[in-house]
Design a protein around this motif. Structure first.
Motif, PDB file in Angstrom:
ATOM      1  N   UNK A 109       3.800  -1.819   3.800  1.00 35.84           N
ATOM      2  CA  UNK A 109       3.453  -0.408   3.684  1.00 35.84           C
ATOM      3  C   UNK A 109       4.667   0.330   3.145  1.00 35.84           C
ATOM      4  N   UNK A 110       4.365   1.403   2.414  1.00 36.46           N
ATOM      5  CA  UNK A 110       5.428   2.138   1.756  1.00 36.46           C
ATOM      6  C   UNK A 110       5.879   3.338   2.570  1.00 36.46           C
ATOM      7  N   UNK A 111       7.169   3.615   2.456  1.00 40.63           N
ATOM      8  CA  UNK A 111       7.667   4.944   2.785  1.00 40.63           C
ATOM      9  C   UNK A 111       7.911   5.588   1.430  1.00 40.63           C
ATOM     10  N   UNK A 112       7.003   6.441   1.027  1.00 40.38           N
ATOM     11  CA  UNK A 112       7.134   7.120  -0.258  1.00 40.38           C
ATOM     12  C   UNK A 112       8.176   8.218  -0.100  1.00 40.38           C
ATOM     13  N   UNK A 113       9.252   8.150  -0.917  1.00 41.85           N
ATOM     14  CA  UNK A 113      10.421   9.005  -0.696  1.00 41.85           C
ATOM     15  C   UNK A 113      10.316  10.359  -1.377  1.00 41.85           C
ATOM     16  N   UNK A 114       9.228  10.588  -2.101  1.00 41.10           N
ATOM     17  CA  UNK A 114       9.064  11.911  -2.696  1.00 41.10           C
ATOM     18  C   UNK A 114       9.109  12.953  -1.574  1.00 41.10           C
TER      19      UNK A 114
ATOM     20  N   UNK B 194       0.874  -1.175   0.000  1.00 38.04           N
ATOM     21  CA  UNK B 194       0.000   0.000   0.000  1.00 38.04           C
ATOM     22  C   UNK B 194       0.914   1.228   0.000  1.00 38.04           C
ATOM     23  N   UNK B 195       0.769   2.049  -1.039  1.00 40.86           N
ATOM     24  CA  UNK B 195       1.681   3.195  -1.216  1.00 40.86           C
ATOM     25  C   UNK B 195       1.155   4.420  -0.480  1.00 40.86           C
ATOM     26  N   UNK B 196       2.074   5.342  -0.214  1.00 34.98           N
ATOM     27  CA  UNK B 196       1.771   6.586   0.527  1.00 34.98           C
ATOM     28  C   UNK B 196       0.518   6.444   1.393  1.00 34.98           C
ATOM     29  N   UNK B 197       0.643   5.682   2.487  1.00 34.64           N
ATOM     30  CA  UNK B 197      -0.537   5.257   3.249  1.00 34.64           C
ATOM     31  C   UNK B 197      -1.391   6.355   3.883  1.00 34.64           C
ATOM     32  N   UNK B 198      -0.868   7.544   4.100  1.00 36.67           N
ATOM     33  CA  UNK B 198      -1.724   8.570   4.721  1.00 36.67           C
ATOM     34  C   UNK B 198      -2.115   9.688   3.754  1.00 36.67           C
TER      35      UNK B 198
END
Ligand SMILES: [Zn+2]
Ligand SMILES: [Zn+2]
Length: 576
Positions: free
Chosen positions: A497-502, A465-469
């Motif tokens: 769960x992802x840590x989206x690095x953007x 699941x990307x960018x969860x919040x």
């Protein structure tokens, strides 16, 4: 020397201001085209043989502007415009929904010159009558202004760009012996209020003079022999505090100004146990009238019989209570082996599958996953199941052709507002990697949104699941979601769960990552969500945030070999 990105930022800024002033659109477009050409150029500007004219879309006039920037670091036309326009006008562009053209209209029709006047005009209902505005937009703009008042911090990426430029510049100064950024920027916090630089010098006045005479300085806030503060404009406005210290005090000052405040409090308490006092000048033993100074921060911690604590951990989140052997071995950039979330021209990316694969191989990665948007995300050119099949053929061909990098076929599939997924299982099961994420219905209540995400977590074919919040730093708060329930379900199913690095997202954030690991034993995946090859650089912010979340290499599946990764992906599907 300015890099292509900085040059292109100035050109874009000029284009914005020209539109804002209501100048001929051709002029603005010419600068925008040039900005794009400079940014997309693989060759640095000063390495172009015949100069900027070589780039497509750069004409005589814009080439002259680029040359001017390269020679002076400034863009004259931009400086003039900034001088000419009301000073509160350009910052209105930071309000979502307001572009330069609408700001021009507001200024021309209502005389709006700054955000206070805009707020007033909005409240009086004057704005909604203008063409292209209306009540809905009125509300959006009012929200935007509130938000702007609330968010006065800068994104880490912006702070770092400025800090690194200044550091390089000051390092070349003959009177500067050492220079390092400090503050929350050194701790790699997701946003920073200002930039702190610590400089070791024997001639503080000379260095101070250099700082205040830099071309980007728009205001000198304070100029003394131990501290200079200036307001700079380097693409955006940011305050810079330069601390000027004696060479032997450099490390103590660096430690002191790195913070955090809370960490420093703990550090001072520890020193007290030895009967010592800590200040920016060193550690003082008052009984023996002695001051200890240090060559490295490691020595400083050693002096207090503490294990060395890296800046990213200095938040008083337990780091002072650990023995050396219990402190985490934090993940490092070189542990990272592949990026599992990126877009290509198939949806809203700017490069081909092959170009992304080549860029990844260049970075030394072993694998990537191509995860373009799914059909419901029409604004981003989402793919249909048929498109996915054709894309798979292209990916197969790239894998056939290229050695040293493996491309996984994936999707970033929308979790729809009603909680269903955008593709049926029979489509998902053909893919090597399935990401699910929310791009709509952000305003739903917590129960609804949490359920939507839980549906995705529990689906047997969803891996991530990307960018969860869903937060966007400085722009959009997280949607209402009960992360603990999501963590719990992720632990049970193995879904990651992802840590989206953007740098606009950094989602999950550092605190949530720490909790996910410590309370739920979760592994995570760090991905850049790159929409162009250059955006794979964002991995730096992902790794930094993971470090702030106390994560080790083993907590992040992007450190796995391809073989281990495949096993993990298989396991997730078998486990659910
Ligand atoms: Zn997304
Ligand atoms: Zn994405």
């Amino acid at each position: 020397m300015m890099n292509n990105k900085q040059v292109s930022a100035l050109l874009n800024q000029l284009a914005d201001l020209l539109e804002l002033k209501g100048e001929n659109p051709f002029k603005a477009n010419a600068y925008r085209r040039a900005a794009r050409a400079v940014e997309n150029s693989r060759v640095a500007l000063d390495e172009l043989e015949k100069g900027p004219e070589e780039l497509p879309g750069v004409g005589k006039g814009t080439a002259a502007a680029i040359r001017g920037i390269m020679e002076t670091g400034r863009l004259e036309a931009l400086d003039q415009l900034l001088e000419e326009l009301p000073s509160g006008l350009p910052e209105l562009m930071n309000i979502p929904g307001l572009g330069p053209k609408s700001i021009h209209l507001l200024n021309r029709e209502l005389g709006v010159e700054n955000k206070e006047q805009l707020e007033e005009a909005l409240k009086q209902g004057k704005v909604r009558t203008l063409p292209g505005f209306g009540e809905k937009k009125e509300k959006k703009l009012l929200d935007g202004i509130q938000r702007m008042k609330r968010f006065t911090r800068h994104l880490l990426i912006h702070g770092l760009t400025v800090a690194e430029t200044l550091r390089e510049r000051l390092a070349e100064h003959p009177e500067v012996l050492q220079v390092e950024p400090a503050g929350s920027l050194r701790r790699m916090k997701e946003t920073v209020k200002d930039i702190d630089l610590v400089v070791a010098t024997k001639h503080p006045e000379t260095v101070a003079e250099t700082v205040v005479s830099m071309p980007e300085v728009i205001r000198v806030i304070n100029q003394g022999s131990t501290k200079v503060s200036v307001l700079l404009r380097m693409g955006w406005e940011i305050q810079v505090d330069v601390r000027l210290v004696e060479p032997d005090q450099f490390i103590s000052a660096l430690h002191h100004f790195t913070g955090s405040k809370e960490h420093n409090v703990r550090f001072r308490q520890r020193a007290k146990e030895f009967g010592w006092k800590v200040s920016e000048y060193g550690i003082h033993d008052e009984d023996h009238e002695e001051t200890f100074t240090f060559a490295t921060e490691e020595e400083m911690y050693q002096k207090l019989q503490l294990p060395y604590i890296v800046p990213e951990l200095r938040e008083d989140r337990g780091e002072m209570d650990h023995q050396a052997e219990d402190l985490p071995q934090l993940i490092r950039a070189e542990d990272y082996r592949g990026d599992l979330h990126m877009h290509t021209r198939w949806s809203d990316g700017s490069a081909s599958v092959r170009e992304m694969a080549l860029a990844a191989r260049e970075r030394g990665y072993e694998y990537i996953a191509i995860t373009d948007h799914s059909r419901s995300l029409k604004v981003a050119g989402g793919l249909t199941p048929d498109d996915l099949k054709r894309q798979r053929e292209e990916i197969d061909a790239v894998n056939e052709e290229l050695d040293g990098i493996t491309v996984l076929a994936g999707t970033e599939m929308d979790i729809l507002p009603d909680g269903t997924l955008d593709f049926p299982d029979r489509v998902l099961k053909e893919l090597d990697l399935v990401i699910a994420s929310i791009h709509s219905g952000f305003k739903q209540d917590e129960e609804t949104i949490t359920q939507r995400v839980l549906n995705a977590v529990k689906n047997p074919y969803v891996h991530i699941v990307a960018h969860p919040t869903g937060r966007l730093l400085n722009r959009r708060d997280p949607y209402a979601i009960d992360l603990d329930r999501v963590f719990e379900a992720a632990a049970k199913t193995g879904t990651m769960l992802e840590l989206n690095a953007n740098p606009n997202r950094l989602d999950l954030n550092d605190r949530d990552l720490k909790r996910a690991k410590e309370a739920y034993g979760l592994n995570v995946t760090i991905n850049t969500d790159a929409h162009s090859p250059e955006m794979m650089d964002f991995v730096r912010f992902g790794v930094a945030t993971a470090r702030r979340g106390w994560l080790e290499a083993g907590d992040v599946i992007n450190t796995y070999s391809l073989e281990q990764l495949r096993q993990r992906l298989d396991y997730i599907r078998r486990n659910k």
